[in-house]
Design a protein around this motif. Structure first.
Motif, short mmCIF file in Angstrom:
data_model
loop_
_atom_site.label_atom_id
_atom_site.label_comp_id
_atom_site.label_asym_id
_atom_site.label_seq_id
_atom_site.Cartn_x
_atom_site.Cartn_y
_atom_site.Cartn_z
N ILE A 146 54.67 52.90 43.97
CA ILE A 146 54.95 52.01 42.91
C ILE A 146 53.57 51.65 42.31
N ALA A 147 52.57 51.19 43.17
CA ALA A 147 51.30 50.47 42.52
C ALA A 147 50.45 51.34 41.54
N MET A 148 50.52 52.62 42.22
CA MET A 148 49.86 53.84 41.12
C MET A 148 50.40 53.71 39.64
N LEU A 149 51.23 53.23 39.58
CA LEU A 149 52.05 53.24 38.10
C LEU A 149 52.21 52.05 37.31
N THR A 150 51.21 50.97 37.83
CA THR A 150 51.16 49.87 37.20
C THR A 150 49.73 49.69 36.58
N HIS A 151 49.51 48.77 35.51
CA HIS A 151 48.46 48.54 34.74
C HIS A 151 47.32 47.89 35.71
N ALA A 152 47.53 47.17 36.35
CA ALA A 152 46.64 46.41 37.36
C ALA A 152 45.84 47.68 38.24
N PHE A 153 46.70 48.82 38.47
CA PHE A 153 45.88 49.88 39.30
C PHE A 153 45.15 50.62 38.38
N ASP A 154 45.24 50.54 37.24
CA ASP A 154 44.22 51.47 36.06
C ASP A 154 43.03 50.64 36.09
N GLU A 155 43.13 49.58 36.21
CA GLU A 155 41.76 48.54 36.19
C GLU A 155 40.92 48.47 37.44
N LEU A 156 41.41 49.04 38.30
CA LEU A 156 40.63 49.19 39.76
C LEU A 156 39.56 50.04 39.44
N PRO A 157 38.35 49.95 40.37
CA PRO A 157 37.26 50.86 40.17
C PRO A 157 37.60 52.24 40.79
#
Length: 376
Positions: free
Chosen positions: A261-272
């Motif tokens: 689920i985490a890989m489909l969130t916008h917060a994950f896109d902002e990770l390094p």
């Protein structure tokens, strides 16, 4: 023709011989009376005459103790045999893990929610602390299964029962502290610090009372250990091995689901990018652990037809022991990602991830191997 009794020599009108033996003076009746099985009712009546003795009877699964008249009742309930106590302990550990996976998943997923940025900086750091405590709790709850496979080789022992109890208690302590921190985090965001501190303290105190206070009030009347020298049957070993696979799987399913689920969130896109790679590696490792843990059940159905076999026991134990390694690596990888997103400090994130990985490896592999080496 009237048959003749073979014992007393008298002619009795019976073709079955039962009437001859029913005569009070028949030697066969006296022999039958003195040397045959005495019913439990007769035994109870005989022991009833001795007020200080207790009447005991044993079944296939437990021994029940009842006091004689005027005797003191020292034990309440049943003393269950060791194989069944080990199976019950594993089921209880599985139940604790089912409760732990909810909080563990919440702490992993919370950092990828949009409202996480609205938390105070102090609450965000508490998420790191609560997550570390939950990893330690999972490590303690899975450790008994690893000791059963590595140290005892599937045999039921009193040492394993004591170790399971101790590790479960330590796991509950870590869970209790993590639950209190989680309650503070969510209440502090909505109602303020005072309400958050109150909610966290009350939940921790209430949890501690129900998990430890009741046990202290009741005492240890039901925890008599009876070490049994008889080897554990193969069917029992296989049943316990499959139960241990079910013990570890909840940790995998919680982690795997929230990783996806985490890989489909916008917060994950902002990770390094390096954090994304670490998260993907952790996802693959947990998927491998899940596959290994589910393999024994599939083999038992497809290759062995549900029959008990020493070969299946060895294969299943090997899969369970092997699955815990990628699970520990996957958990430590996600710990790194969560710590990095909160603290933005690579060194601190690596240190926390490595420390928790070493703790899990110590509980699951190093300490059991040391115990087995010392026993040999």
């Amino acid at each position: 023709m009237v048959p003749k009794c073979r014992s007393c020599g008298e002619f009795r009108p019976s073709t079955s011989g039962s009437l001859q033996r029913s005569r009070p003076g028949c030697p066969r009746r006296r022999k039958y009376t003195h040397h045959s099985f005495v019913s439990p009712v007769c035994r109870f009546q005989k022991r009833n005459a001795r007020a200080s003795k207790e009447f005991t009877f044993e079944t296939n699964s437990m021994i029940a103790i009842r006091p004689g008249p005027g005797g003191v009742r020292e034990q309440d309930g049943y003393i269950v045999k060791l194989d069944r106590r080990i199976k019950t302990a594993l089921d209880e550990t599985r139940l604790l893990l089912l409760g732990s996976q909810v909080l563990f998943g919440f702490l992993l997923e919370s950092v990828f929610q949009n409202a996480f940025e609205t938390l105070s900086r102090f609450s965000q750091y508490l998420v790191c602390a609560a997550l570390a405590l939950m990893v330690l709790s999972l490590g303690c709850l899975i450790a008994p299964s690893m000791q059963h496979r590595i140290v005892e080789n599937g045999q039921s022992t009193a040492r394993l029962e004591e170790a399971t109890t101790s590790l479960a208690e330590w796991g509950l302590v870590s869970f209790l502290a993590s639950l209190g921190l989680a309650m503070f985090i969510v209440f502090e965001r909505i109602f303020g610090e005072v309400a958050g501190a109150t909610a966290g303290a009350v939940s921790a105190a209430l949890t501690g009372f129900f998990w430890f206070g009741f046990a202290w009030l009741i005492g240890k009347r039901g925890r008599q250990l009876m070490e049994e020298i008889a080897p554990t049957p193969l069917s029992t070993k296989i049943e316990q091995m499959l139960t241990e696979a079910r013990v570890i799987i909840p940790g995998c399913q919680a982690l795997l689901g929230f990783q996806l689920i985490a890989m489909l969130t916008h917060a994950f896109d902002e990770l390094p990018f390096d954090a994304k790679i670490m998260h993907a590696a952790g996802l693959c490792l947990v998927a491998i652990a899940m596959i290994l843990l589910m393999t024994p059940a599939a083999l038992h159905r497809e290759a062995f037809g549900g029959n008990d076999s020493e070969t299946f026991l060895r294969l299943g134990s090997g899969f369970i022991i092997a699955a815990s390694l990628p699970l520990a690596l996957g958990i430590s990888a996600d710990v790194y990602v969560v710590f990095l997103k909160i603290t933005h400090a690579i060194a601190l994130s690596i240190a926390a991830s490595v420390a928790l990985l070493l703790a899990m490896l110590l509980l699951w592999y190093l300490y059991p191997i040391w115990l087995r080496a010392n026993r040999a």
